[in-house]
Design a protein around this motif. Structure first.
Motif, mmCIF file in Angstrom:
data_model
loop_
_atom_site.group_PDB
_atom_site.id
_atom_site.type_symbol
_atom_site.label_atom_id
_atom_site.label_comp_id
_atom_site.label_asym_id
_atom_site.label_seq_id
_atom_site.Cartn_x
_atom_site.Cartn_y
_atom_site.Cartn_z
ATOM 1 N N PRO A 94 0.846 -1.198 0.000
ATOM 2 C CA PRO A 94 0.000 0.000 0.000
ATOM 3 C C PRO A 94 0.881 1.248 0.000
ATOM 4 C CG PRO A 94 -0.769 -1.583 1.628
ATOM 5 C CD PRO A 94 0.580 -2.061 1.161
ATOM 6 N N ASP A 125 -1.808 5.052 -3.767
ATOM 7 C CA ASP A 125 -3.128 4.460 -3.526
ATOM 8 C C ASP A 125 -4.013 5.379 -2.697
ATOM 9 O OD1 ASP A 125 -2.167 2.117 -4.767
ATOM 10 O OD2 ASP A 125 -1.411 1.350 -2.853
ATOM 11 N N HIS A 126 -3.403 6.111 -1.775
ATOM 12 C CA HIS A 126 -4.136 6.980 -0.857
ATOM 13 C C HIS A 126 -3.386 8.299 -0.746
ATOM 14 C CE1 HIS A 126 -6.123 3.228 0.230
ATOM 15 N NE2 HIS A 126 -4.921 2.717 0.379
ATOM 16 N N ARG A 134 -7.455 9.049 -12.440
ATOM 17 C CA ARG A 134 -7.209 9.101 -10.999
ATOM 18 C C ARG A 134 -7.940 10.240 -10.298
ATOM 19 N NH1 ARG A 134 -5.793 5.105 -8.465
ATOM 20 N NH2 ARG A 134 -4.179 6.034 -7.151
ATOM 21 N N ARG A 143 -3.074 -0.705 6.948
ATOM 22 C CA ARG A 143 -2.982 -1.481 5.719
ATOM 23 C C ARG A 143 -1.815 -2.475 5.715
ATOM 24 N NH1 ARG A 143 -5.435 3.175 5.208
ATOM 25 N NH2 ARG A 143 -6.978 3.530 3.544
ATOM 26 N N LYS A 194 -3.001 -4.475 -8.609
ATOM 27 C CA LYS A 194 -2.871 -3.092 -9.091
ATOM 28 C C LYS A 194 -2.666 -3.051 -10.599
ATOM 29 C CE LYS A 194 -0.914 -1.082 -4.853
ATOM 30 N NZ LYS A 194 0.213 -0.337 -4.270
ATOM 31 N N ARG A 216 -5.297 -1.185 -13.151
ATOM 32 C CA ARG A 216 -4.829 0.015 -13.839
ATOM 33 C C ARG A 216 -4.234 -0.273 -15.213
ATOM 34 N NH1 ARG A 216 -2.306 1.670 -7.955
ATOM 35 N NH2 ARG A 216 -4.317 2.297 -7.072
#
Length: 231
Positions: free
Chosen positions: A98, A119-120, A152, A199, A211, A215
């Protein structure tokens, strides 16, 4: 120079010099060739640590993006230079852990797009903007960069950000779907570590596979070489 720091909860990759407002050789954490090498080295160390990665910096800038001085003096090398930046985006998008971008300051252009690869995303209040200044600077987006912003961020945000070069503060960036949280400056890194801790159980090679599948069209656009006719 970018560097890696290991914390109990996270592998932290800093985009600039440790504990300084300015790195005199690259005060805005721009994408110099050496900087790209150093970020990749720091990511190597972070991945090897087997913890979620927090991508951040110290001082005024997260990163101000492309090395405009290099572009001005090496214009013929621009396509290859942009390809290298695309590969950094691909790497962050497909990390086997993550990833959390903790925006400590300004994230402009290529730097704003790097933040989108995590991701965040969280962003400090009080100081700093996220912005894509290309329209104001009469610069195009590459195919890969346009795809990155388009996939995104929400469509309305991508349209506004790419066509108007708006500068988003933290609260506006949350409302626009660019970042997930606005956090007080003093709490930014600790919040990033908290997200990493939440995470930690997800760290494994399968995450990178997921991922890549999630993507895939974006990765194909980023892996398409930049044509010499871009500009």
């Amino acid at each position: 120079m970018p560097y890696f720091s290991l914390h109990d909860d996270a592998a932290e990759v800093y985009l600039g010099a440790p504990g300084r407002e300015l790195d005199e050789t690259n005060p805005e954490n721009r994408f110099t060739l050496g900087w790209l090498d150093e970020v990749n080295q720091a990511l190597d160390e972070a991945v090897a640590a087997g913890k979620p990665i927090v991508l951040t910096a110290t001082g005024k800038y997260f990163t101000n993006g492309l090395d405009t001085d290099f572009i001005a003096s090496n214009f013929a090398e621009l396509p290859g230079y942009l390809d290298r930046i695309h590969q950094l985006y691909v790497r962050v998008l497909t990390l086997p852990v993550p990833s959390i971008a903790a925006l400590n300051g300004h994230a402009f252009g290529g730097g704003a797009m790097l933040a989108l690869c995590a991701d965040h995303r969280i962003m400090r209040t009080e100081r700093g903007f996220w912005s894509l200044p290309e329209a104001a600077l009469n610069m195009p987006f590459t195919r890969g960069m346009a795809a990155l912003v388009r996939t995104r961020t929400p469509d309305a945000t991508a349209t506004e950000a790419m066509l108007t070069s708006r500068r988003y503060g933290a609260d506006d960036a949350v409302a626009a779907g660019i970042v997930e949280e606005a956090v007080d400056a003093d709490a930014l890194l600790e919040r990033g570590r908290e997200l990493a801790r939440e995470r930690a159980s997800l760290v494994n090679d399968n995450l990178a596979t997921i991922k890549r599948g999630l993507r895939l069209p974006l990765l194909e656009d980023l892996n398409t070489p930049v044509p010499p006719t871009l500009l």
